[in-house]
Design a protein around this motif. Structure first.
Motif, PDB file in Angstrom:
ATOM      1  N   PHE A 180       0.839  -1.197   0.000  1.00  0.00           N
ATOM      2  CA  PHE A 180       0.000   0.000   0.000  1.00  0.00           C
ATOM      3  C   PHE A 180       0.877   1.251   0.000  1.00  0.00           C
ATOM      4  O   PHE A 180       1.798   1.376   0.816  1.00  0.00           O
ATOM      5  CB  PHE A 180      -0.923   0.022   1.218  1.00  0.00           C
ATOM      6  N   VAL A 181       0.581   2.176  -0.918  1.00  0.00           N
ATOM      7  CA  VAL A 181       1.319   3.436  -1.018  1.00  0.00           C
ATOM      8  C   VAL A 181       0.374   4.574  -0.624  1.00  0.00           C
ATOM      9  O   VAL A 181      -0.595   4.849  -1.336  1.00  0.00           O
ATOM     10  CB  VAL A 181       1.856   3.659  -2.440  1.00  0.00           C
ATOM     11  N   PRO A 182       0.613   5.237   0.498  1.00  0.00           N
ATOM     12  CA  PRO A 182      -0.287   6.295   0.952  1.00  0.00           C
ATOM     13  C   PRO A 182      -0.059   7.609   0.216  1.00  0.00           C
ATOM     14  O   PRO A 182       0.937   7.787  -0.484  1.00  0.00           O
ATOM     15  CB  PRO A 182       0.088   6.440   2.428  1.00  0.00           C
ATOM     16  N   HIS A 183      -1.016   8.507   0.386  1.00  0.00           N
ATOM     17  CA  HIS A 183      -0.915   9.890  -0.089  1.00  0.00           C
ATOM     18  C   HIS A 183      -0.877  10.024  -1.604  1.00  0.00           C
ATOM     19  O   HIS A 183      -0.271  10.945  -2.148  1.00  0.00           O
ATOM     20  CB  HIS A 183       0.295  10.591   0.537  1.00  0.00           C
ATOM     21  N   CYS A 184      -1.541   9.103  -2.284  1.00  0.00           N
ATOM     22  CA  CYS A 184      -1.697   9.256  -3.729  1.00  0.00           C
ATOM     23  C   CYS A 184      -2.761  10.313  -4.018  1.00  0.00           C
ATOM     24  O   CYS A 184      -3.477  10.764  -3.132  1.00  0.00           O
ATOM     25  CB  CYS A 184      -2.113   7.924  -4.353  1.00  0.00           C
ATOM     26  N   SER A 185      -2.861  10.669  -5.274  1.00  0.00           N
ATOM     27  CA  SER A 185      -3.904  11.581  -5.718  1.00  0.00           C
ATOM     28  C   SER A 185      -5.286  11.012  -5.396  1.00  0.00           C
ATOM     29  O   SER A 185      -5.483   9.797  -5.338  1.00  0.00           O
ATOM     30  CB  SER A 185      -3.777  11.804  -7.230  1.00  0.00           C
ATOM     31  N   ILE A 186      -6.239  11.906  -5.232  1.00  0.00           N
ATOM     32  CA  ILE A 186      -7.628  11.493  -5.006  1.00  0.00           C
ATOM     33  C   ILE A 186      -8.131  10.600  -6.136  1.00  0.00           C
ATOM     34  O   ILE A 186      -9.027   9.778  -5.939  1.00  0.00           O
ATOM     35  CB  ILE A 186      -8.544  12.727  -4.839  1.00  0.00           C
ATOM     36  N   LEU A 187      -7.537  10.718  -7.324  1.00  0.00           N
ATOM     37  CA  LEU A 187      -7.937   9.851  -8.440  1.00  0.00           C
ATOM     38  C   LEU A 187      -7.734   8.386  -8.089  1.00  0.00           C
ATOM     39  O   LEU A 187      -8.542   7.530  -8.452  1.00  0.00           O
ATOM     40  CB  LEU A 187      -7.135  10.201  -9.699  1.00  0.00           C
ATOM     41  N   ASP A 188      -6.660   8.089  -7.372  1.00  0.00           N
ATOM     42  CA  ASP A 188      -6.375   6.706  -6.999  1.00  0.00           C
ATOM     43  C   ASP A 188      -7.489   6.143  -6.132  1.00  0.00           C
ATOM     44  O   ASP A 188      -7.965   5.023  -6.356  1.00  0.00           O
ATOM     45  CB  ASP A 188      -5.039   6.644  -6.258  1.00  0.00           C
ATOM     46  N   LEU A 189      -7.925   6.916  -5.151  1.00  0.00           N
ATOM     47  CA  LEU A 189      -9.018   6.465  -4.276  1.00  0.00           C
ATOM     48  C   LEU A 189     -10.314   6.281  -5.054  1.00  0.00           C
ATOM     49  O   LEU A 189     -11.017   5.278  -4.882  1.00  0.00           O
ATOM     50  CB  LEU A 189      -9.217   7.463  -3.138  1.00  0.00           C
ATOM     51  N   LEU A 190     -10.629   7.222  -5.919  1.00  0.00           N
ATOM     52  CA  LEU A 190     -11.871   7.124  -6.691  1.00  0.00           C
ATOM     53  C   LEU A 190     -11.859   5.911  -7.625  1.00  0.00           C
ATOM     54  O   LEU A 190     -12.842   5.178  -7.710  1.00  0.00           O
ATOM     55  CB  LEU A 190     -12.090   8.403  -7.495  1.00  0.00           C
ATOM     56  N   PHE A 191     -10.763   5.702  -8.326  1.00  0.00           N
ATOM     57  CA  PHE A 191     -10.703   4.590  -9.273  1.00  0.00           C
ATOM     58  C   PHE A 191     -10.707   3.242  -8.566  1.00  0.00           C
ATOM     59  O   PHE A 191     -11.199   2.249  -9.114  1.00  0.00           O
ATOM     60  CB  PHE A 191      -9.444   4.697 -10.139  1.00  0.00           C
ATOM     61  N   CYS A 192     -10.162   3.199  -7.354  1.00  0.00           N
ATOM     62  CA  CYS A 192     -10.088   1.934  -6.626  1.00  0.00           C
ATOM     63  C   CYS A 192     -11.329   1.638  -5.795  1.00  0.00           C
ATOM     64  O   CYS A 192     -11.719   0.482  -5.646  1.00  0.00           O
ATOM     65  CB  CYS A 192      -8.864   1.930  -5.712  1.00  0.00           C
ATOM     66  N   GLU A 193     -11.967   2.675  -5.261  1.00  0.00           N
ATOM     67  CA  GLU A 193     -13.067   2.470  -4.318  1.00  0.00           C
ATOM     68  C   GLU A 193     -14.396   3.048  -4.770  1.00  0.00           C
ATOM     69  O   GLU A 193     -15.440   2.710  -4.200  1.00  0.00           O
ATOM     70  CB  GLU A 193     -12.698   3.057  -2.958  1.00  0.00           C
ATOM     71  N   GLY A 194     -14.410   3.937  -5.752  1.00  0.00           N
ATOM     72  CA  GLY A 194     -15.659   4.446  -6.290  1.00  0.00           C
ATOM     73  C   GLY A 194     -16.579   5.053  -5.255  1.00  0.00           C
ATOM     74  O   GLY A 194     -16.207   5.958  -4.517  1.00  0.00           O
ATOM     75  N   LYS A 195     -17.784   4.546  -5.176  1.00  0.00           N
ATOM     76  CA  LYS A 195     -18.799   5.096  -4.279  1.00  0.00           C
ATOM     77  C   LYS A 195     -18.463   4.898  -2.800  1.00  0.00           C
ATOM     78  O   LYS A 195     -19.105   5.514  -1.937  1.00  0.00           O
ATOM     79  CB  LYS A 195     -20.164   4.491  -4.604  1.00  0.00           C
ATOM     80  N   ASN A 196     -17.501   4.040  -2.501  1.00  0.00           N
ATOM     81  CA  ASN A 196     -17.085   3.852  -1.110  1.00  0.00           C
ATOM     82  C   ASN A 196     -16.078   4.905  -0.658  1.00  0.00           C
ATOM     83  O   ASN A 196     -15.739   4.971   0.530  1.00  0.00           O
ATOM     84  CB  ASN A 196     -16.451   2.467  -0.929  1.00  0.00           C
ATOM     85  N   ALA A 197     -15.588   5.726  -1.582  1.00  0.00           N
ATOM     86  CA  ALA A 197     -14.506   6.661  -1.271  1.00  0.00           C
ATOM     87  C   ALA A 197     -14.891   7.637  -0.172  1.00  0.00           C
ATOM     88  O   ALA A 197     -14.092   7.922   0.726  1.00  0.00           O
ATOM     89  CB  ALA A 197     -14.093   7.415  -2.533  1.00  0.00           C
ATOM     90  N   ARG A 198     -16.105   8.156  -0.212  1.00  0.00           N
ATOM     91  CA  ARG A 198     -16.511   9.149   0.782  1.00  0.00           C
ATOM     92  C   ARG A 198     -16.505   8.552   2.191  1.00  0.00           C
ATOM     93  O   ARG A 198     -16.053   9.199   3.151  1.00  0.00           O
ATOM     94  CB  ARG A 198     -17.901   9.683   0.440  1.00  0.00           C
ATOM     95  N   SER A 199     -16.980   7.330   2.333  1.00  0.00           N
ATOM     96  CA  SER A 199     -16.995   6.711   3.663  1.00  0.00           C
ATOM     97  C   SER A 199     -15.581   6.411   4.139  1.00  0.00           C
ATOM     98  O   SER A 199     -15.296   6.461   5.348  1.00  0.00           O
ATOM     99  CB  SER A 199     -17.837   5.430   3.644  1.00  0.00           C
ATOM    100  N   ILE A 200     -14.674   6.108   3.219  1.00  0.00           N
ATOM    101  CA  ILE A 200     -13.270   5.879   3.591  1.00  0.00           C
ATOM    102  C   ILE A 200     -12.648   7.172   4.123  1.00  0.00           C
ATOM    103  O   ILE A 200     -11.889   7.162   5.087  1.00  0.00           O
ATOM    104  CB  ILE A 200     -12.485   5.329   2.384  1.00  0.00           C
ATOM    105  N   LEU A 201     -12.999   8.307   3.514  1.00  0.00           N
ATOM    106  CA  LEU A 201     -12.472   9.588   3.976  1.00  0.00           C
ATOM    107  C   LEU A 201     -12.945   9.919   5.391  1.00  0.00           C
ATOM    108  O   LEU A 201     -12.287  10.667   6.120  1.00  0.00           O
ATOM    109  CB  LEU A 201     -12.921  10.712   3.029  1.00  0.00           C
ATOM    110  N   ALA A 202     -14.066   9.351   5.782  1.00  0.00           N
ATOM    111  CA  ALA A 202     -14.635   9.637   7.103  1.00  0.00           C
ATOM    112  C   ALA A 202     -14.055   8.742   8.200  1.00  0.00           C
ATOM    113  O   ALA A 202     -14.290   8.970   9.383  1.00  0.00           O
ATOM    114  CB  ALA A 202     -16.151   9.471   7.067  1.00  0.00           C
ATOM    115  N   ARG A 203     -13.271   7.723   7.827  1.00  0.00           N
ATOM    116  CA  ARG A 203     -12.707   6.822   8.818  1.00  0.00           C
ATOM    117  C   ARG A 203     -11.624   7.503   9.635  1.00  0.00           C
ATOM    118  O   ARG A 203     -10.918   8.397   9.169  1.00  0.00           O
ATOM    119  CB  ARG A 203     -12.067   5.613   8.134  1.00  0.00           C
ATOM    120  N   GLU A 204     -11.471   7.049  10.865  1.00  0.00           N
ATOM    121  CA  GLU A 204     -10.375   7.504  11.715  1.00  0.00           C
ATOM    122  C   GLU A 204      -9.124   6.700  11.342  1.00  0.00           C
ATOM    123  O   GLU A 204      -9.220   5.521  10.984  1.00  0.00           O
ATOM    124  CB  GLU A 204     -10.689   7.291  13.180  1.00  0.00           C
ATOM    125  N   PRO A 205      -7.938   7.333  11.409  1.00  0.00           N
ATOM    126  CA  PRO A 205      -6.703   6.601  11.083  1.00  0.00           C
ATOM    127  C   PRO A 205      -6.535   5.399  12.002  1.00  0.00           C
ATOM    128  O   PRO A 205      -6.905   5.440  13.175  1.00  0.00           O
ATOM    129  CB  PRO A 205      -5.592   7.632  11.344  1.00  0.00           C
TER     130      PRO A 205
END
Length: 208
Positions: free
Chosen positions: A182-207
């Motif tokens: 896992f490579v952290p701190h990629c562009s938001i494009l990486d999160l969207l392409f990998c997780e799609g509609k789940n991306a918003r809930s992932i952003l809400a998670r605590e580290p």
């Protein structure tokens, strides 16, 4: 309370995670341009590891202009090159097809100023995340802000120090994770392409 930050080219996931807590962001477009930042670059993930996409600028990266005055060197075919790289990196990702056509149109959009491009990327990404964010831009440079009213996030997300400043990002499943880890701190494009509609809930998670 709002977040104040420099405008960035499809910024790292960490910025969206921070803004998601406040839903009010103001981009500092009156600051002096600074090289070696995400102002004109973003990081995506390829099969061999991170890939940096860098926008060429008139007068080069060492120029001394206000951010809102920085012009893109459009004599170079950077948009088509970046889009080809993105397609190569994410063509097999779970959600790329869902965003591909609309994003392709964005990469064909004529643009002269770096700030205009960055704001277009921001607007596109927050719409896809379903974030109702109040977005503004500064009208004058301000060295310091009242920290009871504003989170000054300027220059917190820099390529050389982002890992040190934010050591505990929320992980998600990446396309080439089995090869690269896992490579952290990629562009938001990486999160969207990998997780799609789940991306918003992932952003809400605590580290973790």
């Amino acid at each position: 309370m709002k977040v104040i930050v420099e405008s960035q080219y499809f910024a790292p996931v960490t910025l969206y995670k921070t803004v998601n807590r406040f839903l009010n962001v103001e981009f500092d477009v009156c600051e002096g341009y600074q090289k070696m930042s995400f102002r004109n670059r973003c990081m995506v993930m390829g099969a061999g590891g991170p890939v940096t996409l860098s926008i060429p600028l008139e007068e080069g990266r060492g120029q001394r202009r206000l951010m809102k005055e920085v012009r893109i060197a459009n004599r170079y075919p950077w948009q088509s090159q970046h889009w080809k790289t993105i397609m190569s990196c994410y063509n097999r990702s779970p959600w790329f097809e869902f965003y591909r056509d609309e994003l392709a149109v964005l990469f064909q959009k004529p643009v002269n100023f770096l700030v205009d491009w960055n704001l277009a990327c921001w607007d596109w990404s927050v719409r896809k995340l379903g974030m109702e964010v109040f977005t503004g831009t500064t009208t004058a440079y301000q060295a310091e802000y009242d920290l009871t009213e504003c989170l000054d996030f300027r220059n917190k997300l820099l390529p050389k120090s982002i890992m040190q400043n934010f050591p505990g990002p929320v992980p998600y499943r990446q396309v080439f994770e089995e090869r690269t880890g896992f490579v952290p701190h990629c562009s938001i494009l990486d999160l969207l392409f990998c997780e799609g509609k789940n991306a918003r809930s992932i952003l809400a998670r605590e580290p973790g």
